[in-house]
Design an enzyme around this catalytic site. Structure first.
Site, PDB file in Angstrom:
ATOM      1  N   GLY A  20       0.827  -1.209   0.000  1.00 45.71           N
ATOM      2  CA  GLY A  20       0.000   0.000   0.000  1.00 45.71           C
ATOM      3  C   GLY A  20       0.863   1.260   0.000  1.00 45.71           C
ATOM      4  O   GLY A  20       0.599   2.223  -0.710  1.00 45.71           O
ATOM      5  N   ARG A  24       7.353   1.701   1.104  1.00 46.55           N
ATOM      6  CA  ARG A  24       7.614   0.264   1.238  1.00 46.55           C
ATOM      7  C   ARG A  24       8.060  -0.310  -0.099  1.00 46.55           C
ATOM      8  O   ARG A  24       8.860  -1.247  -0.152  1.00 46.55           O
ATOM      9  CB  ARG A  24       6.357  -0.481   1.669  1.00 46.55           C
ATOM     10  CG  ARG A  24       5.922  -0.168   3.048  1.00 46.55           C
ATOM     11  CD  ARG A  24       6.637  -1.070   4.024  1.00 46.55           C
ATOM     12  NE  ARG A  24       5.989  -0.977   5.292  1.00 46.55           N
ATOM     13  CZ  ARG A  24       6.598  -1.091   6.456  1.00 46.55           C
ATOM     14  NH1 ARG A  24       7.886  -1.313   6.498  1.00 46.55           N
ATOM     15  NH2 ARG A  24       5.939  -1.006   7.567  1.00 46.55           N
ATOM     16  N   ARG A  43       2.584  11.421  -8.567  1.00 47.19           N
ATOM     17  CA  ARG A  43       1.911  11.631  -7.266  1.00 47.19           C
ATOM     18  C   ARG A  43       2.653  10.984  -6.101  1.00 47.19           C
ATOM     19  O   ARG A  43       2.049  10.649  -5.077  1.00 47.19           O
ATOM     20  CB  ARG A  43       0.485  11.081  -7.286  1.00 47.19           C
ATOM     21  CG  ARG A  43      -0.458  11.868  -8.171  1.00 47.19           C
ATOM     22  CD  ARG A  43      -1.803  11.188  -8.222  1.00 47.19           C
ATOM     23  NE  ARG A  43      -2.715  11.949  -9.050  1.00 47.19           N
ATOM     24  CZ  ARG A  43      -3.822  12.548  -8.607  1.00 47.19           C
ATOM     25  NH1 ARG A  43      -4.183  12.442  -7.356  1.00 47.19           N
ATOM     26  NH2 ARG A  43      -4.582  13.225  -9.423  1.00 47.19           N
ATOM     27  N   ARG A  87      -0.458  -8.678  -3.488  1.00 53.20           N
ATOM     28  CA  ARG A  87      -0.507  -7.615  -2.476  1.00 53.20           C
ATOM     29  C   ARG A  87       0.286  -8.058  -1.266  1.00 53.20           C
ATOM     30  O   ARG A  87       0.167  -9.204  -0.805  1.00 53.20           O
ATOM     31  CB  ARG A  87      -1.969  -7.347  -2.096  1.00 53.20           C
ATOM     32  CG  ARG A  87      -2.147  -6.564  -0.824  1.00 53.20           C
ATOM     33  CD  ARG A  87      -3.533  -5.960  -0.677  1.00 53.20           C
ATOM     34  NE  ARG A  87      -3.865  -5.669   0.697  1.00 53.20           N
ATOM     35  CZ  ARG A  87      -3.290  -4.732   1.462  1.00 53.20           C
ATOM     36  NH1 ARG A  87      -2.307  -3.994   0.976  1.00 53.20           N
ATOM     37  NH2 ARG A  87      -3.663  -4.544   2.714  1.00 53.20           N
ATOM     38  N   SER A  90      -0.796  -5.073   5.429  1.00 56.44           N
ATOM     39  CA  SER A  90      -1.124  -5.392   6.818  1.00 56.44           C
ATOM     40  C   SER A  90      -2.626  -5.629   6.965  1.00 56.44           C
ATOM     41  O   SER A  90      -3.411  -5.295   6.078  1.00 56.44           O
ATOM     42  CB  SER A  90      -0.666  -4.253   7.730  1.00 56.44           C
ATOM     43  OG  SER A  90      -1.317  -3.071   7.342  1.00 56.44           O
ATOM     44  N   ASP A 204      -2.444  -5.299  13.750  1.00 58.27           N
ATOM     45  CA  ASP A 204      -3.238  -4.899  14.915  1.00 58.27           C
ATOM     46  C   ASP A 204      -4.355  -5.923  15.096  1.00 58.27           C
ATOM     47  O   ASP A 204      -4.553  -6.779  14.230  1.00 58.27           O
ATOM     48  CB  ASP A 204      -3.791  -3.477  14.742  1.00 58.27           C
ATOM     49  CG  ASP A 204      -4.556  -3.303  13.452  1.00 58.27           C
ATOM     50  OD1 ASP A 204      -3.948  -2.907  12.452  1.00 58.27           O
ATOM     51  OD2 ASP A 204      -5.758  -3.599  13.432  1.00 58.27           O
ATOM     52  N   ARG A 217       6.962  -4.142  12.523  1.00 56.90           N
ATOM     53  CA  ARG A 217       6.252  -4.146  11.240  1.00 56.90           C
ATOM     54  C   ARG A 217       7.233  -4.381  10.113  1.00 56.90           C
ATOM     55  O   ARG A 217       6.959  -5.111   9.169  1.00 56.90           O
ATOM     56  CB  ARG A 217       5.567  -2.800  10.996  1.00 56.90           C
ATOM     57  CG  ARG A 217       4.296  -2.666  11.758  1.00 56.90           C
ATOM     58  CD  ARG A 217       3.683  -1.314  11.546  1.00 56.90           C
ATOM     59  NE  ARG A 217       2.678  -1.120  12.561  1.00 56.90           N
ATOM     60  CZ  ARG A 217       1.409  -0.817  12.321  1.00 56.90           C
ATOM     61  NH1 ARG A 217       0.997  -0.622  11.106  1.00 56.90           N
ATOM     62  NH2 ARG A 217       0.555  -0.695  13.303  1.00 56.90           N
TER      63      ARG A 217
HETATM   64  N1  HPA Z   1      -8.920  -2.338   9.546  1.00 58.79           N
HETATM   65  C1  HPA Z   1      -8.832  -2.172   8.219  1.00 58.79           C
HETATM   66  N2  HPA Z   1      -7.687  -2.312   7.560  1.00 58.79           N
HETATM   67  C2  HPA Z   1      -6.588  -2.638   8.256  1.00 58.79           C
HETATM   68  C3  HPA Z   1      -6.619  -2.824   9.620  1.00 58.79           C
HETATM   69  C4  HPA Z   1      -7.856  -2.675  10.293  1.00 58.79           C
HETATM   70  O1  HPA Z   1      -7.939  -2.833  11.525  1.00 58.79           O
HETATM   71  N3  HPA Z   1      -5.357  -3.113  10.028  1.00 58.79           N
HETATM   72  C5  HPA Z   1      -4.587  -3.107   8.930  1.00 58.79           C
HETATM   73  N4  HPA Z   1      -5.326  -2.832   7.846  1.00 58.79           N
END
Ligand code: HPA
Length: 234
Positions: A20, A24, A43, A87, A90, A204, A217
């Site tokens: 994303g 990275r 951009r 992809r 995270s 998370d 991370r």
């Molecule tokens: N919500 C949506 N997208 C995410 C999250 C999340 O908690 N963590 C990483 N990408």
């Protein structure tokens, strides 16, 4: 050249890794590819092309969310001939047994995407991973001893979701994790006969409210890149 990618024809490899975050993309290219060169920075969304074990590979940022990913993936496939798109990103864990730092391979994606509705009307298309990539990634993760979960995920349109009842239903139905891009990636890959997979690290957790510190991370990100590259050329 497209509205969002100013790479020359031939500058984009058939295999593309899609983080994303554009920084990275730079980190992956500089850490994993040989002879990596910047091929796009429109951009600030960087794309880099180099090689891995002799195979040409591009790493290109997608931004966050399905509308942003869709722009880049459409152009990468239609104008530049990308064929294998993975992809690397995270996700938020949604099951008690899916722990921070562990890897999720998205076999299928559940979603409520309006982009999908506009294509399929009242039918619910089920975006799913390419089997050969999924198998290659599962084998690579297992050989490297990386704890991995394989199953259904939720591709959400909102990061700051407030619908606790929906989260509960998704968890109840075995959804492993939430992220914001894979459903559109899989749908576009299906539409254009390409291969796609999402390899995700749990950064998370929706149940425990824990999250990974930035250094951790980075380390988990390296695991995902290794899995993605091995899967692409398995
Ligand atoms: N919500 C949506 N997208 C995410 C999250 C999340 O908690 N963590 C990483 N990408």
């Amino acid at each position: 050249m497209t509205p969002h990618i100013n790479a020359k024809q031939g500058d984009i490899a058939e295999t593309v890794l899609l983080p994303g975050d554009p920084r990275r993309a730079r980190w992956v290219a500089q850490s994993f590819l040989t002879d990596a060169r910047l091929v796009n920075e429109v951009r600030g969304m960087e794309g880099w092309t180099g090689s891995w074990n002799g195979h040409p590979v591009t790493v290109h940022g997608t931004g966050m969310g399905m509308p942003s990913l869709s722009i880049y993936v459409n152009e990468l496939i239609k104008q530049y001939g990308a064929k294998t798109l993975i992809r690397i990103g995270s996700c938020g864990g949604m099951q008690p047994h899916v722990k921070l730092r562990e890897v999720v391979l998205a076999m299928a994606t559940t979603h409520a995407s309006a982009m999908n509705r506009s294509q399929f009307g009242h039918a619910n298309f089920a975006p799913c991973a390419d089997w050969s990539l999924l198998l290659g990634a599962a084998v690579a993760a297992s050989k490297a001893g990386i704890a991995t979960h394989i199953g259904n995920i939720y591709s959400s349109d909102v990061f700051y979701a407030e619908d606790a009842a929906l989260d509960e239903q998704l968890t109840r139905h075995g959804i492993l994790a939430v992220e914001m891009e894979a459903a559109e990636l899989y749908t576009l890959a299906a539409r254009h006969s390409c291969r796609a997979l999402a390899v995700l690290t749990v950064s998370d957790h929706l149940k425990t409210h824990e999250s990974l510190p930035p250094e951790a991370r980075e380390r988990s990100f390296g695991d995902m890149v290794q899995i993605a590259l091995e899967a692409a050329f398995a």
